[in-house]
Design a protein around this motif. Structure first.
Motif, PDB file in Angstrom:
ATOM      1  N   ILE A  35       0.834  -1.205   0.000  1.00 53.77           N
ATOM      2  CA  ILE A  35       0.000   0.000   0.000  1.00 53.77           C
ATOM      3  C   ILE A  35       0.865   1.251   0.000  1.00 53.77           C
ATOM      4  O   ILE A  35       0.574   2.229  -0.710  1.00 53.77           O
ATOM      5  CB  ILE A  35      -0.940  -0.014   1.215  1.00 53.77           C
ATOM      6  N   ALA A  36       1.950   1.236   0.768  1.00 53.47           N
ATOM      7  CA  ALA A  36       2.827   2.410   0.825  1.00 53.47           C
ATOM      8  C   ALA A  36       3.456   2.690  -0.541  1.00 53.47           C
ATOM      9  O   ALA A  36       3.546   3.847  -0.969  1.00 53.47           O
ATOM     10  CB  ALA A  36       3.906   2.198   1.883  1.00 53.47           C
ATOM     11  N   LYS A  37       3.891   1.660  -1.245  1.00 49.92           N
ATOM     12  CA  LYS A  37       4.517   1.871  -2.546  1.00 49.92           C
ATOM     13  C   LYS A  37       3.515   2.357  -3.588  1.00 49.92           C
ATOM     14  O   LYS A  37       3.824   3.238  -4.405  1.00 49.92           O
ATOM     15  CB  LYS A  37       5.176   0.574  -3.016  1.00 49.92           C
ATOM     16  N   MET A  38       2.316   1.814  -3.578  1.00 50.21           N
ATOM     17  CA  MET A  38       1.304   2.274  -4.523  1.00 50.21           C
ATOM     18  C   MET A  38       0.920   3.719  -4.245  1.00 50.21           C
ATOM     19  O   MET A  38       0.757   4.531  -5.168  1.00 50.21           O
ATOM     20  CB  MET A  38       0.077   1.361  -4.444  1.00 50.21           C
ATOM     21  N   THR A  39       0.780   4.051  -2.984  1.00 48.72           N
ATOM     22  CA  THR A  39       0.445   5.429  -2.626  1.00 48.72           C
ATOM     23  C   THR A  39       1.573   6.376  -2.986  1.00 48.72           C
ATOM     24  O   THR A  39       1.341   7.496  -3.458  1.00 48.72           O
ATOM     25  CB  THR A  39       0.131   5.512  -1.124  1.00 48.72           C
ATOM     26  N   ALA A  40       2.823   5.948  -2.778  1.00 47.03           N
ATOM     27  CA  ALA A  40       3.969   6.793  -3.119  1.00 47.03           C
ATOM     28  C   ALA A  40       4.018   7.072  -4.615  1.00 47.03           C
ATOM     29  O   ALA A  40       4.311   8.206  -5.040  1.00 47.03           O
ATOM     30  CB  ALA A  40       5.263   6.120  -2.669  1.00 47.03           C
ATOM     31  N   GLU A  41       3.744   6.080  -5.424  1.00 50.49           N
ATOM     32  CA  GLU A  41       3.737   6.294  -6.878  1.00 50.49           C
ATOM     33  C   GLU A  41       2.642   7.274  -7.283  1.00 50.49           C
ATOM     34  O   GLU A  41       2.849   8.141  -8.142  1.00 50.49           O
ATOM     35  CB  GLU A  41       3.556   4.968  -7.606  1.00 50.49           C
ATOM     36  N   ALA A  42       1.480   7.151  -6.655  1.00 52.24           N
ATOM     37  CA  ALA A  42       0.391   8.081  -6.962  1.00 52.24           C
ATOM     38  C   ALA A  42       0.773   9.510  -6.580  1.00 52.24           C
ATOM     39  O   ALA A  42       0.529  10.460  -7.346  1.00 52.24           O
ATOM     40  CB  ALA A  42      -0.880   7.650  -6.230  1.00 52.24           C
ATOM     41  N   ILE A  43       1.377   9.671  -5.413  1.00 54.43           N
ATOM     42  CA  ILE A  43       1.783  11.013  -4.983  1.00 54.43           C
ATOM     43  C   ILE A  43       2.809  11.591  -5.947  1.00 54.43           C
ATOM     44  O   ILE A  43       2.723  12.771  -6.344  1.00 54.43           O
ATOM     45  CB  ILE A  43       2.350  10.965  -3.552  1.00 54.43           C
ATOM     46  N   LEU A  44       3.790  10.772  -6.336  1.00 51.81           N
ATOM     47  CA  LEU A  44       4.834  11.260  -7.235  1.00 51.81           C
ATOM     48  C   LEU A  44       4.255  11.717  -8.564  1.00 51.81           C
ATOM     49  O   LEU A  44       4.643  12.772  -9.094  1.00 51.81           O
ATOM     50  CB  LEU A  44       5.868  10.155  -7.456  1.00 51.81           C
ATOM     51  N   ARG A  45       3.316  10.967  -9.116  1.00 54.56           N
ATOM     52  CA  ARG A  45       2.710  11.374 -10.384  1.00 54.56           C
ATOM     53  C   ARG A  45       1.904  12.658 -10.231  1.00 54.56           C
ATOM     54  O   ARG A  45       1.939  13.544 -11.103  1.00 54.56           O
ATOM     55  CB  ARG A  45       1.800  10.250 -10.895  1.00 54.56           C
ATOM     56  N   LEU A  46       1.208  12.783  -9.137  1.00 52.54           N
ATOM     57  CA  LEU A  46       0.339  13.945  -8.952  1.00 52.54           C
ATOM     58  C   LEU A  46       1.128  15.220  -8.696  1.00 52.54           C
ATOM     59  O   LEU A  46       0.690  16.309  -9.080  1.00 52.54           O
ATOM     60  CB  LEU A  46      -0.637  13.686  -7.801  1.00 52.54           C
ATOM     61  N   VAL A  47       2.269  15.120  -8.038  1.00 52.02           N
ATOM     62  CA  VAL A  47       3.039  16.330  -7.732  1.00 52.02           C
ATOM     63  C   VAL A  47       4.090  16.637  -8.789  1.00 52.02           C
ATOM     64  O   VAL A  47       4.621  17.750  -8.830  1.00 52.02           O
ATOM     65  CB  VAL A  47       3.726  16.235  -6.349  1.00 52.02           C
ATOM     66  N   ASN A  48       4.401  15.665  -9.663  1.00 53.21           N
ATOM     67  CA  ASN A  48       5.532  15.849 -10.562  1.00 53.21           C
ATOM     68  C   ASN A  48       5.150  15.983 -12.034  1.00 53.21           C
ATOM     69  O   ASN A  48       5.891  16.602 -12.795  1.00 53.21           O
ATOM     70  CB  ASN A  48       6.511  14.683 -10.410  1.00 53.21           C
ATOM     71  N   ASP A  49       4.042  15.372 -12.459  1.00 50.76           N
ATOM     72  CA  ASP A  49       3.696  15.421 -13.882  1.00 50.76           C
ATOM     73  C   ASP A  49       3.393  16.856 -14.307  1.00 50.76           C
ATOM     74  O   ASP A  49       2.595  17.535 -13.651  1.00 50.76           O
ATOM     75  CB  ASP A  49       2.475  14.545 -14.152  1.00 50.76           C
ATOM     76  N   PRO A  50       3.989  17.331 -15.406  1.00 53.77           N
ATOM     77  CA  PRO A  50       3.684  18.696 -15.868  1.00 53.77           C
ATOM     78  C   PRO A  50       2.198  18.895 -16.145  1.00 53.77           C
ATOM     79  O   PRO A  50       1.618  19.906 -15.769  1.00 53.77           O
ATOM     80  CB  PRO A  50       4.531  18.824 -17.140  1.00 53.77           C
ATOM     81  N   VAL A  51       1.577  17.918 -16.795  1.00 52.58           N
ATOM     82  CA  VAL A  51       0.129  17.920 -16.998  1.00 52.58           C
ATOM     83  C   VAL A  51      -0.465  16.887 -16.054  1.00 52.58           C
ATOM     84  O   VAL A  51      -0.014  15.734 -16.010  1.00 52.58           O
ATOM     85  CB  VAL A  51      -0.238  17.592 -18.456  1.00 52.58           C
ATOM     86  N   LEU A  52      -1.450  17.273 -15.292  1.00 51.43           N
ATOM     87  CA  LEU A  52      -2.042  16.366 -14.306  1.00 51.43           C
ATOM     88  C   LEU A  52      -2.512  15.080 -14.972  1.00 51.43           C
ATOM     89  O   LEU A  52      -3.120  15.119 -16.058  1.00 51.43           O
ATOM     90  CB  LEU A  52      -3.221  17.047 -13.613  1.00 51.43           C
ATOM     91  N   PRO A  53      -2.286  13.920 -14.355  1.00 50.74           N
ATOM     92  CA  PRO A  53      -2.692  12.642 -14.948  1.00 50.74           C
ATOM     93  C   PRO A  53      -4.190  12.386 -14.791  1.00 50.74           C
ATOM     94  O   PRO A  53      -4.603  11.350 -14.256  1.00 50.74           O
ATOM     95  CB  PRO A  53      -1.847  11.623 -14.184  1.00 50.74           C
ATOM     96  N   PHE A  54      -4.997  13.337 -15.240  1.00 49.77           N
ATOM     97  CA  PHE A  54      -6.451  13.233 -15.183  1.00 49.77           C
ATOM     98  C   PHE A  54      -6.970  12.908 -16.588  1.00 49.77           C
ATOM     99  O   PHE A  54      -6.425  13.394 -17.582  1.00 49.77           O
ATOM    100  CB  PHE A  54      -7.084  14.529 -14.694  1.00 49.77           C
ATOM    101  N   TYR A  55      -8.049  12.149 -16.663  1.00 51.47           N
ATOM    102  CA  TYR A  55      -8.571  11.689 -17.934  1.00 51.47           C
ATOM    103  C   TYR A  55     -10.049  12.077 -18.040  1.00 51.47           C
ATOM    104  O   TYR A  55     -10.931  11.380 -17.520  1.00 51.47           O
ATOM    105  CB  TYR A  55      -8.389  10.178 -18.071  1.00 51.47           C
TER     106      TYR A  55
END
Length: 811
Positions: free
Chosen positions: A636-656
């Motif tokens: 759970i910690a690793k999955m949550t960490a990946e989600a946080i990294l994508r949300l704070v780091n992607d130039p365009v939000l990973p929203f669809y």
């Protein structure tokens, strides 16, 4: 030129030379005296003594030494007279025949003007300056030597300082790319570290909420968060009384505790367990009535009960599940019930956890502080007029006189058989209300490019589920701050939140959210929940708003490639079901996109039968007992960490945005109850959303397309898309955000499945079916109108996003 050695002021250079000088003998005692300039200023003396040989800057010709004469006496007197009169003119020039002029090129010395004095004050000498520039050349040589020496020392000092400074400070490491950063981030998250953090958290001598909150505050500061806040709110809490609540059979006078144990058989260790089983914010007191079996308390169940029985002041026996608890309690209150007994049918729970004698706790608080909301005036702090008490399945079976539920390996649901005599009971609830403080801990990991855009990560630190959750949160903070020390700078700000008062109605998150609602409405990008990450070991479940379904599925699919047990791994289990917990305020009130990963005991195929069972709160098993190796916590910690990294780091939000349009169309599959304009609007939303999503891929994949102002406006459109689906009011227990659905066999908008006024026809116009249909259709049409308005609002926002690309030239 002749001068007397005792002359006090003069406008020229003067010197007295001892006789020894003409014979080139070294001086024994000699001095230079600095005298005035040509303007006739006062004499200022500097006496420099020498004990060795002295080389003069002037070449003296002893043949020119002459005895003093009257002409020189006259010149000296004229100068003295001029000084006494205060004039600035030095007077007429002396006779050139009597003295040779002083060359300007040698009249200035780097040390000023000096007068040489001999021990004999009456010695008079005459000298003539040499026409050469020997002194000037020597002066330039000295200056050049000093200059070069100074430059050399300066360069040497710079080099020494540079090497000294760089030897103690490590050079900044360039930030790694996203794949390397993710690998390093996940590498820093291990089960052993989470285990150590959990042991530290569980070893606190004081188990109060304040102690836990202060511990987390110190931990977060020590882990590297530079901006951490500890806040408290004084709120109204509903707590169990000093004695357990009871249910008494009036015919046999048998008293039962909530778990079904007779009151006279209560052991010394039963009191804490029985006190845990209560309904927070239930009305206190005592009520007598007949037991009425209303099954799940759905609209159809209540209509059947209303048609055959007088329900006023009776006591309903209700199963949890299929319908939100607050919704069914509102219907029971409308029908005039006096009390409610809640239980979980063993057939609805997972086979491994069918506990007949396990009671539980529920809260009737929809969220926040009841005292602030003004909901506690009617019954002294309660949120309902009903007396509500959870009971075990074995006590429900006794009160309903239900037959055995296990026959030949099959499970038969509990139910009162027809023509069964209903028991008369007395329900006593002794809840107490008091004002206490709850604590929130909030820490910030600041972003650089968009520091005013927040990704919130929420957990809880209450005594029931706070252990493993807090350990995972601390591990995430440690892993992320370690990457910042290595040079990584996030684009957006991460806000870590640990909430207090979660068990009694998400009080901490609601109060903090309301205090900061204006900022959050414009700045919150997403909410990642750690409400109860490991509550079982049977299945991995992910829940996300439609905007984040794709991201959640991608993360879950990658993690499932290396299953904990190995072998056959289940596919991604992702849904947009509304969940209880602290996530509700951000999803329900602010329409912030949310996501949550959790291990639970219920399998994916059992979701329908066990829906809403998470509203029941059991005595939580310790993380050490539930997950001894902490492997589930690590996942759970690793999955949550990946989600946080994508949300704070992607130039365009990973929203669809296309997933939102597809979700809307999926909930409108029943075309018989949907108007043509509604279907047309849903189709138009899908077409525009598909085009908009393809356009967002340009800046997401091509750095040349990432103009900062353009990308920021694009992200704001993606962030605000879900806000179009917030409606003003919904039935109790149903989200205001239409994109979240309730469990069911077919997807459907919640306000169509649970209408606000569904029971009123049964009460007001019982025998007029035509009027019932009219009112039902009127309520349905109002709900459809709200849905149509939300779809049109979302379509307009998507079109605005498309305009951004039309007005922005390609690079």
């Amino acid at each position: 030129m002749f001068v007397y050695s005792n002359v006090q002021q003069c406008p020229y250079w003067r010197a007295t030379v001892p006789p020894a000088l003409t014979t080139a003998q070294p001086c024994k005692i000699m001095a230079y005296r600095k005298v005035c300039d040509v303007q006739g200023g006062p004499l200022v003396s500097e006496v420099l003594h020498c004990s060795g040989g002295l080389d003069l800057d002037w070449d003296l010709d002893k043949e020119e030494l002459q005895e003093p004469g009257p002409s020189m006496d006259r010149m000296q007197m004229q100068h003295i007279d001029c000084q006494r009169s205060g004039c600035s003119d030095p007077g007429p020039d002396p006779d050139p025949e009597l003295m040779e002029p002083i060359q300007p090129s040698v009249s200035v010395s780097p040390h000023g003007r000096f007068e040489r004095l001999q021990e004999d004050p009456n010695y008079i000498s005459h000298f003539t300056r040499a026409p050469g520039h020997k002194g000037q050349r020597r002066l330039h040589c000295f200056l050049l030597k000093y200059f070069l020496a100074g430059v050399g020392l300066f360069v040497l000092g710079v080099l020494i300082g540079w090497f000294t400074h760089t030897s103690t400070i490590k050079p900044p490491v360039p930030p790694p790319d996203s794949s390397d950063l993710l690998e390093e981030l996940l590498k820093g998250i291990t089960a052993d570290k989470i285990d150590a953090l959990q042991r530290s958290f569980s070893s606190l001598p004081d188990d109060s909420e304040e102690s836990r909150a202060r511990y987390l505050y110190r931990q977060w500061v020590g882990l590297g968060l530079t901006d951490v806040h500890l806040s408290n709110h004084t709120v109204l809490l509903s707590l169990p009384g000093s004695t357990p609540n009871t249910i008494t059979d009036r015919s046999s006078h048998q008293c039962f505790l909530p778990n079904g144990t007779p009151c006279d058989q209560r052991g010394p260790n039963d009191l804490p367990k029985q006190q845990f089983s209560y309904a927070a914010y239930s009305a206190p007191g005592s009520v007598q009535g007949e037991v009425v079996d209303v099954q799940y308390g759905s609209v159809d169940d209540l209509r059947r009960a209303k048609d055959s029985l007088n329900l006023t002041s009776q006591i309903a026996v209700v199963k949890l599940g299929q319908v939100p608890l607050l919704y069914k309690l509102s219907l029971l209150s409308q029908l005039g019930f006096g009390g409610v007994l809640l239980y979980i049918d063993p057939c609805d729970g997972p086979p491994s956890r069918r506990s007949w004698r396990q009671a539980f706790r529920v809260t009737l608080n929809p969220g926040g502080n009841p005292a602030v909301a003004g909901l506690s005036k009617d019954a002294g702090g309660s949120l309902t007029s009903l007396l509500v008490q959870p009971i075990s399945a074995v006590l429900a079976k006794t009160l309903l006189s239900s037959p055995s539920t296990d026959q030949e390996g099959s499970c038969i649901p509990l139910a009162m058989l027809p023509n069964t005599e209903r028991k008369k009971i007395t329900l006593t609830v002794g809840n107490q209300f008091s004002y206490k403080k709850i604590y929130n801990v909030v820490g910030y990991l600041k972003g650089k490019r968009n520091p005013d855009r927040y990704v919130l990560v929420g957990s809880r630190h209450d005594s029931d589920h706070g252990g493993g959750t807090s350990a995972i949160m601390n591990q995430l903070i440690a892993a992320l701050t370690e990457q910042t020390k290595r040079g990584w700078v996030p684009d957006r700000t991460t806000v870590f939140c640990s909430w207090g008062g979660s068990a009694l109605g998400n009080i901490g998150s609601y109060e903090w959210g309301k205090d900061n609602s204006i900022v959050l409405q414009s700045s919150a990008v997403a909410y990642v929940s750690l409400n109860s990450p490991v509550r079982g070991t049977e299945a991995l479940r992910a829940t996300a708003s439609p905007t984040l379904l794709q991201l959640t599925s991608d993360i879950q699919r990658r993690q499932l490639l290396s299953c904990i047990r190995g072998g056959n791994c289940p596919g991604p289990n992702v849904s947009s079901l509304q969940l209880p917990g602290d996530v509700s305020f951000f999803a329900n009130q602010l329409a912030v996109p949310t996501m949550e990963f959790a291990f639970e005991q219920t399998r994916a195929e059992e979701t329908e039968t066990s829906s809403f069972l998470s509203e029941a709160q059991f005595n939580a098993e310790s993380p050490e007992t539930l997950d001894p190796l902490f492997k589930f916590h690590e996942t759970i910690a690793k999955m949550t960490a990946e989600a946080i990294l994508r949300l704070v780091n992607d130039p365009v939000l990973p929203f669809y945005p296309l997933d939102i349009a597809l979700d809307v169309q999926n909930k409108l599959k029943d075309k018989s109850a949907v108007s043509a304009p509604l279907l047309s609007s849903a189709s138009a939303l899908r077409d525009h959303a598909a085009f908009f999503q393809s356009e967002t891929m340009r800046p997401a994949n091509d750095p040349k397309e990432r103009d900062p102002s353009h990308v920021r406006m694009l992200n704001d459109v993606l962030r605000d898309l879900e806000k179009s689906f917030i409606i003003p009011q919904t039935p109790p227990g149903v989200y205001r955000n239409l994109l979240y659905s309730l469990p069911g066999k077919t997807p459907q908008f919640s306000i169509l499945r649970f209408p606000q006024e569904a029971v009123l026809p049964c009460k007001a116009i019982k025998h007029n079916s035509a009027n019932k249909d009219v009112l039902f259709h009127s309520t349905t049409n109002q709900s459809l109108s709200l849905i149509l308005r939300a779809i049109e609002s979302a379509e307009r926002l998507v079109c605005f996003g498309l305009d951004l690309f039309e007005n922005y030239p390609s690079v």
